[in-house]
Design an enzyme around this catalytic site. Structure first.
Site, short mmCIF file in Angstrom:
data_model
loop_
_atom_site.label_atom_id
_atom_site.label_comp_id
_atom_site.label_asym_id
_atom_site.label_seq_id
_atom_site.Cartn_x
_atom_site.Cartn_y
_atom_site.Cartn_z
N ARG A 86 0.82 -1.22 0.00
CA ARG A 86 0.00 0.00 0.00
C ARG A 86 0.86 1.27 0.00
NH1 ARG A 86 -5.33 -0.78 1.60
NH2 ARG A 86 -5.44 1.34 2.38
N LYS A 107 -0.12 2.65 -2.99
CA LYS A 107 -1.09 1.89 -3.78
C LYS A 107 -2.48 2.50 -3.65
CE LYS A 107 -2.50 -1.46 -6.32
NZ LYS A 107 -2.20 -1.20 -7.75
C1 G6P Z 1 -2.44 5.53 -6.80
C2 G6P Z 1 -1.87 4.26 -7.42
C3 G6P Z 1 -2.24 4.20 -8.89
C4 G6P Z 1 -3.76 4.29 -9.05
C5 G6P Z 1 -4.32 5.53 -8.38
C6 G6P Z 1 -5.83 5.49 -8.31
O1 G6P Z 1 -1.79 6.63 -7.34
O2 G6P Z 1 -0.46 4.22 -7.27
O3 G6P Z 1 -1.78 2.97 -9.42
O4 G6P Z 1 -4.07 4.30 -10.39
O5 G6P Z 1 -3.86 5.61 -7.03
O6 G6P Z 1 -6.20 4.42 -7.49
P1 G6P Z 1 -7.57 3.67 -7.54
O7 G6P Z 1 -7.45 2.62 -6.46
O8 G6P Z 1 -8.62 4.68 -7.23
O9 G6P Z 1 -7.73 3.08 -8.88
#
Ligand code: G6P
Length: 622
Positions: free
Chosen positions: A27, A617
């Site tokens: 995470r 994450k």
């Molecule tokens: C973070 C993660 C990305 C993800 C984004 C949106 O920046 O590192 O990989 O695309 O959050 O997250 P979600 O869980 O809303 O798709």
């Protein structure tokens, strides 16, 4: 971002806590710690800035015995990642230990009040404010409120009184030095799960630490508080008092959270894509009606028929999937789509006329901005759908209806399989809405045929792995990359650039190919490779012209092309061939070599692929 674990039972708590913290590493975090309470009422606190490995080493030197405890991985918000700011934090003279996910917005005012009351702070964190506040409310309830033989009523009342004073979001777990055998957990805007074992209970902020420990879980709801002892679980709602909780089955097996033969979770997840795409389609195709079907939309057919525009909101990779969805919806359903960053939407006031349907697209289901945007849209009375991967996540719970991505746990911080599942679901939704409107039966069947071939096509795209690795070796030393594509592959270009940026720390920009003439072309030189995403399709010739413009200025070109394309092969320096599919599905196939390119370049540059610096994450703060 941040992770909570807790244990109360008959075993050694630290064993579960540390194992659970390892499972939560994905995470994103920068310090970690545990607190346990032993049979003599001694509280053991071991914490450190840095990785769980470091915590583990400290625990080997100074073990934390006891059959109950809490643990945390912290992603610094209030105060740097230091040992002093590392969790857990103690309240009063150590009467209570607290771990906390989320952000307390009024922490400064509360801190001032507590300082005036004589509390001494050892950290800069908002969590320590909660710990002292709980201690303060406990003391206010009477000299021995925490010991009252009343089934924890005074304890719960004191905790509830403290939580009521917090503004912001939290998932918290706490234990009390003078009250062994009970953990209290509560949530407002940040998830918590209780794992139900035999004579033991587990706590975790997501399901991964519970895999292999118990198959029975309880999702805590908003404003719920759990009183957890080895043999009993009681859930109390802020307004409704004691509520009945539902024990559900945990649908993740240990294979899904272990690496298996792969070196990294990201690579494992890239290679899972044929399976995850199959899973997201399973049972959702209706051949007889030449359409898609979804169980959880929670809208009557006439309401769905009335939808005349979509507003899609998301962050990061999920936002790129929304852009793909925009093209798919326009092409197949002929319904206007607006895509908006959740962080912008939450503070915008877009005039939406007609009957819009709002999509919140998210892997984790917990991204703070996406959740806030969803709530704002709901408050305005719009109908909302959640496209989430994590089952039981807050956005899944709060949307009016939803579709699960069924991609299984995504652990690599850089999202891969969730993206292709999101694009697949959006294509299916485009088919569904198209069939509610103008799309003919035959056209619907043709879309289904293409969808059903998709897992095989993605498996074909994975065969580029060796070729992509060789290309990565050639360009891993470059400091800038451009990614260029048009129409359906404009979002693919954005996503390819994001993958490169996130895990290899190389500056990478995605653009609609023709836009490069309005700026990015100035960046082109012998050390700036341009990745063109140019499978066969209506804009192929146009993109080829853009490619030549880059070549004419001495820029190296890597072209992702459809199989059998000899023209691009004669123009580009390096070529990756992917299976040919209809343009509305191209991003799902073409993104695969781009994921692999980011992965191999990052590896060659010695980067921590699964846990890139500074990123998390699940971004649970604004
Ligand atoms: C973070 C993660 C990305 C993800 C984004 C949106 O920046 O590192 O990989 O695309 O959050 O997250 P979600 O869980 O809303 O798709």
């Amino acid at each position: 971002m941040c992770g909570i674990v807790g244990y109360v039972g008959g075993g050694q708590a630290a064993e579960f806590l540390v194992d659970g913290l390892y499972r939560l590493e994905y995470r994103g975090y920068d310090s970690a710690g545990v607190a346990t309470l032993d049979g003599h009422g001694v509280l053991h606190l071991v914490k450190t800035a840095g990785r769980v490995d470091r915590l583990q080493a400290r625990l080997e030197r100074a073990p934390a015995p006891g059959a109950m405890g809490i643990g945390h991985t912290r992603w610094a918000t209030h105060g740097a990642a230091t040992d002093a700011n590392a969790p857990p934090h103690l309240g009063g003279d150590g009467s209570v230990a607290v771990v906390h996910n989320g952000v307390i917005e009024n922490h400064a005012a509360l801190r001032q009040r507590l300082l005036a009351d004589g509390y001494r702070f050892l950290s800069e964190t908002d969590t320590e404010v909660i710990a002292h506040l709980v201690d303060h409310c406990l003391k206010g309830a009477g000299p021995d409120a925490d010991l009252a033989a009343d089934g924890y009523e005074a304890l719960v009342a004191a905790v509830a009184e403290a939580l009521a004073q917090l503004r912001g979001t939290f998932g918290v777990a706490m234990m009390f030095r003078r009250r062994p055998g009970v953990l209290i957990a509560a949530r407002r805007g940040s998830p918590l799960i209780v794992g139900v074992g035999r004579g033991e209970h587990f706590l975790a902020s997501d399901a991964s630490p519970l895999v292999g420990r118990t198959g029975r879980i309880v999702y805590l709801g908003e404003h719920e508080l759990a009183v957890v002892t080895p043999g009993d679980l009681r859930v109390v709602h802020r307004d409704q008092g004691r509520v009945r909780h539902r024990v559900e089955q945990l649908e993740i097996d240990s294979g899904q959270v272990e690496l298996g033969p792969f070196d990294h979770y990201m690579l494992k997840e890239i290679f899972e894509q044929p399976e995850t795409i199959r899973a997201v389609m399973a049972g959702r195709i209706d051949h007889d009606a030449a359409t898609a079907k979804f169980g959880g939309l929670n809208l009557a057919p006439h309401e769905l028929r009335a939808v005349d525009r979509f507003l899609m909101t998301a962050c990061g990779t999920s936002w790129h999937a929304a852009l793909v969805g925009e093209y798919q919806m326009e092409a197949l359903a002929r319904i206007p789509v607006e895509v908006e960053y959740a962080s912008e939407l939450r503070y915008r006031n877009p005039p939406l006329c007609g009957h819009p349907l709002v999509f919140a697209i998210t892997q984790s289901g917990e991204t703070a901005d996406t959740l806030a945007a969803l709530r704002e849209m709901k408050r305005k009375g719009y109908c909302t759908l959640g496209l989430c991967n994590v089952v039981g996540s807050t956005i899944a719970q709060e949307s009016d209806g939803g579709i699960y991505l069924r991609a299984g746990p995504e652990i690599g911080v850089a999202s891969t399989k969730a993206f292709t599942s999101q694009c697949t679901v959006l294509a299916m939704l485009a088919l569904y809405f198209g069939r509610l409107r103008h799309l003919s039966f035959d056209a619907g069947l043709r879309v289904i045929e293409q969808l059903e071939q998709l897992p095989e096509m993605v498996a074909g795209a994975l065969e580029t792995n060796d070729a992509v690795r060789r290309i990565a070796e050639k360009y891993a030393g470059c400091d800038n990359f451009l990614y260029l594509g048009r129409q359906f592959n404009f979002p693919t270009a954005l996503e390819g650039a994001l993958k490169m940026k996130e895990i290899s720390y190389i500056h990478a920009e995605g653009y609609p190919a023709a836009e490069m003439k309005h700026g990015p072309l100035a960046l082109v030189d012998a050390n700036t490779p341009s990745v063109f995403i140019m499978p066969q399709g209506p804009v192929y010739d146009k993109v080829t012209a853009n490619l030549q413009e880059v070549k004419a200025r001495g820029g190296p070109v890597i072209a992702v092309v459809g199989r059998g394309d000899t023209e691009a092969a004669s123009l580009a320096d390096d070529v990756v061939e992917v299976p040919n599919v209809d343009d509305f599905l191209q991003p799902i196939v073409s993104v695969v070599p781009l994921q692999l390119l980011g992965y191999h370049v990052a590896l060659l540059r010695g980067c921590d692929v699964d846990k890139p610096r500074n990123l998390a994450k699940s971004v649970t703060v604004e």
